[in-house]
Write an enzyme that holds these catalytic residues in place. Sequence first.
Site, PDB file in Angstrom:
ATOM      1  CE  LYS A  15       2.380   0.898   6.858  1.00 59.63           C
ATOM      2  NZ  LYS A  15       2.321   2.220   6.927  1.00 59.63           N
ATOM      3  CG  HIS A  31       0.545  -2.263   4.092  1.00 60.42           C
ATOM      4  ND1 HIS A  31       0.471  -2.662   5.670  1.00 60.42           N
ATOM      5  CD2 HIS A  31      -0.338  -1.093   4.530  1.00 60.42           C
ATOM      6  CE1 HIS A  31      -0.340  -2.481   6.308  1.00 60.42           C
ATOM      7  NE2 HIS A  31      -0.900  -1.338   5.706  1.00 60.42           N
TER       8      HIS A  31
END
Length: 232
Positions: free
Chosen positions: A135, A131
Amino acid sequence: MKIALLGYGKMGKVIENIALQRGHEIVLRKKSNDSFEGLEDADVAIDFSIPDAAIGNISACLNSNVPVISGTTGWLEHYHNMAQLCEEKKGAFIYGSNFSLGVNIFFELNTYLAKMMANLKQYKVSMEEVHHTQKLDAPSGTAITLAKDIINNSDYAGWAIGNPKEGDIFIDAKRVEGVPGTHTVTYNSEVDAIEIKHTAHNREGFALGAVIAAEWIIGKQGVYSMKDVLGL
């Protein structure tokens, strides 16, 4: 449909664009320190905030009799409390670790594959999730859902991102600038490997699924999931 956006970062703005394209109205755009003024005017709320804010956001909705969709991850130790509050208030609530329509199909494939592989002990399962660097939680909620679905259909006992114990599923959580989300499940043996993978190209898939869930929940009562929304 009048929507309250609880969390107005990058994801909230993508949800806003899709909601407006689908003919809906935004009545509240709540950033972290903003009040809930305008929530009472909403037909539904969509929470894509941060872990520390999720419980307060969901509680405010349920206490105000506003159906709520939450895609915030990293707070699930309190999920039972929110589900219980929903039942007490006769409200409506959907939590999803990932609202992408493709990911929810991927969840079903993962469960089906786990059942097929359960008795093939020569294969060891592992996972990778990648990600963007903004995040906050690791592993992702999506990766945890994938791991739990494997655990529920196999002899694996848990998951770990550090040093996995015997019987744990290893999750390799990586953070790379600009990656919306990629999840890979691999069954590896000495002779071959079986792999399933989902790659998000942008945030729009997550946002569209959240808006579809918001449209679906209007007029309903209870605690639901994306499986209910998609009829899976």
